[in-house]
Design an enzyme around this catalytic site. Structure first.
Site, PDB file in Angstrom:
ATOM      1  N   SER B 122      47.411   3.683   6.451  1.00 56.65           N
ATOM      2  CA  SER B 122      48.102   3.514   4.762  1.00 56.65           C
ATOM      3  C   SER B 122      47.115   2.918   3.648  1.00 56.65           C
ATOM      4  O   SER B 122      48.323   2.759   3.127  1.00 56.65           O
ATOM      5  CB  SER B 122      49.444   2.248   5.673  1.00 56.65           C
ATOM      6  OG  SER B 122      48.491   1.012   5.750  1.00 56.65           O
ATOM      7  N   LYS B 160      48.783  -4.495   3.476  1.00 62.99           N
ATOM      8  CA  LYS B 160      49.460  -3.773   2.179  1.00 62.99           C
ATOM      9  C   LYS B 160      48.746  -4.898   0.842  1.00 62.99           C
ATOM     10  O   LYS B 160      48.018  -6.039   0.461  1.00 62.99           O
ATOM     11  CB  LYS B 160      50.838  -4.109   1.767  1.00 62.99           C
ATOM     12  CG  LYS B 160      51.410  -3.256   3.190  1.00 62.99           C
ATOM     13  CD  LYS B 160      51.527  -1.702   2.997  1.00 62.99           C
ATOM     14  CE  LYS B 160      52.609  -0.979   4.772  1.00 62.99           C
ATOM     15  NZ  LYS B 160      51.991  -1.303   5.075  1.00 62.99           N
TER      16      LYS B 160
END
Lengths: 202, 202
Positions: B122, B160
């Site tokens: 990711s 993130k």
DNA sequence: TTGCACTTCGGTACCTGTTCGGATTATCGT
DNA sequence: ACGATAATCCGAACAGGTACCGAAGTGCAA
């Protein structure tokens, strides 16, 4: 405080027993394990271990032995930071004795190692970005697909992926769609080393 | 305080023996290793090593030799490897005492640090790939643009990029074109820490 | 209060390190 | 080149711990 042979044996018995059972062994169990017929022997050993700071004990408490965690010496190595390397740029002059400490898990078998700072974005698709530090294992040859520090014509060092093609032709592949691979003959290139690790600080 | 050849030989014997056995050699073992017929010779060498500050000894104690930690102790810290983190996956249970040694240049001021292994891709566009280790500085809040370890609904940890938008809305931005950002309210998220470094081994 | 588990005491054999006197061979400043 | 100093080595006598024992004492909990 160093231990004697026997004391080390007892301590390692304590740790393995405690680890396996969740509680410390009783004096009798220790005596059994070492073939002692007197608990006084066990007591003396434990007292010595306590005196030397390897265990803690609470008075007269059953299985009241606590193993003091030994502070682990961090295994790391200071590697010289030799300079910067970038696509088409030479390795800069040796910086004045700068070093970077690297976990010893990064060193690869034998051969000396050093650290370079990557300049430019030629390897972004291999997740190496401008400013990253690469740990280099000094070598004269490389296998296909390895990331190498290569010097062309003796004055221009780059970090690229290494692919040997036919007839002694070498392809130095950047990891950036915007850049083209470099093709050279094996005589015109000298491998400085291969990249074995990457460090990045934010 | 420089050592003589013989003294250095003895010192290196001491370190390798001690490292291998967990306890120091006895005088007799040292004498055997170097072919001495008198323990007085051993005693004198050890006295000299002690005088020069390379070892410490306790009087009349069996195997009571302690090697003084060498000059340039590499500046590094052992950080606990707490587990793995991936997009949408919780941090796995604490692995049994595994650690990773990290250069101390990676630690950020105060607050405790730990290491996580990244699973999934990711964050590839931020040059973090599957299997990389990230060094995390434990914190409860983050600034815009920092890379955070965030837990949603108390059971799902992700790495993130953090962006605070208006009205307490938070955008958690993956760094992968194929993935969509996550929008949550600041009450539904808990920051675990921010990423301050990346380590990768090839 | 009874028993179990740890503690203390006295004692022994042995192992290990210490000290001393002495000898030879570097090493170093002048 | 010379003498002082340090390093390297020996053997023997000495001193102190280590590693063990058995038995009696003590504290805690069922």
């Amino acid at each position: 405080m160093p231990l004697t042979k026997r004391q080390r044996e007892i301590l390692s018995y304590l740790t393995s027993y405690t680890e396996g059972n969740g509680y410390a062994p009783s004096f009798e169990e220790i005596a059994d394990a070492f073939g002692y017929t007197s608990l006084a022997t066990v007591h003396e050993h434990l007292s010595n271990l306590q005196r030397k700071g390897y265990i803690k004990r609470s008075y007269n408490e059953s299985r009241g032995i606590e193993i003091v965690p030994t502070e682990v010496t961090p295994r790391a190595i200071e590697l010289p930071l030799l300079g910067s390397v970038a696509a088409g740029m030479p390795i800069e002059a040796v910086m004045h004795g700068e070093t970077l400490t690297v976990p010893d898990a990064f060193i690869r078998g034998s051969g000396s190692h050093y650290v370079l700072r990557v300049r430019g974005n030629s390897m972004v698709d291999e997740q190496i970005r401008d400013g990253d530090f690469v740990v280099v294992n000094e070598r004269q040859s490389a296998d296909n697909g390895e990331m190498v520090i290569a010097m062309l014509n003796g004055d221009s060092a780059t970090v690229k992926k290494y692919y040997r093609e036919r007839d002694g032709r070498i392809r130095l592949q950047p990891a950036n769609e915007a850049l083209q691979p470099i093709y050279v003959h094996e005589n015109d290139i000298s491998i400085q080393g291969i990249v074995v690790g990457v460090l990045r600080r934010y």
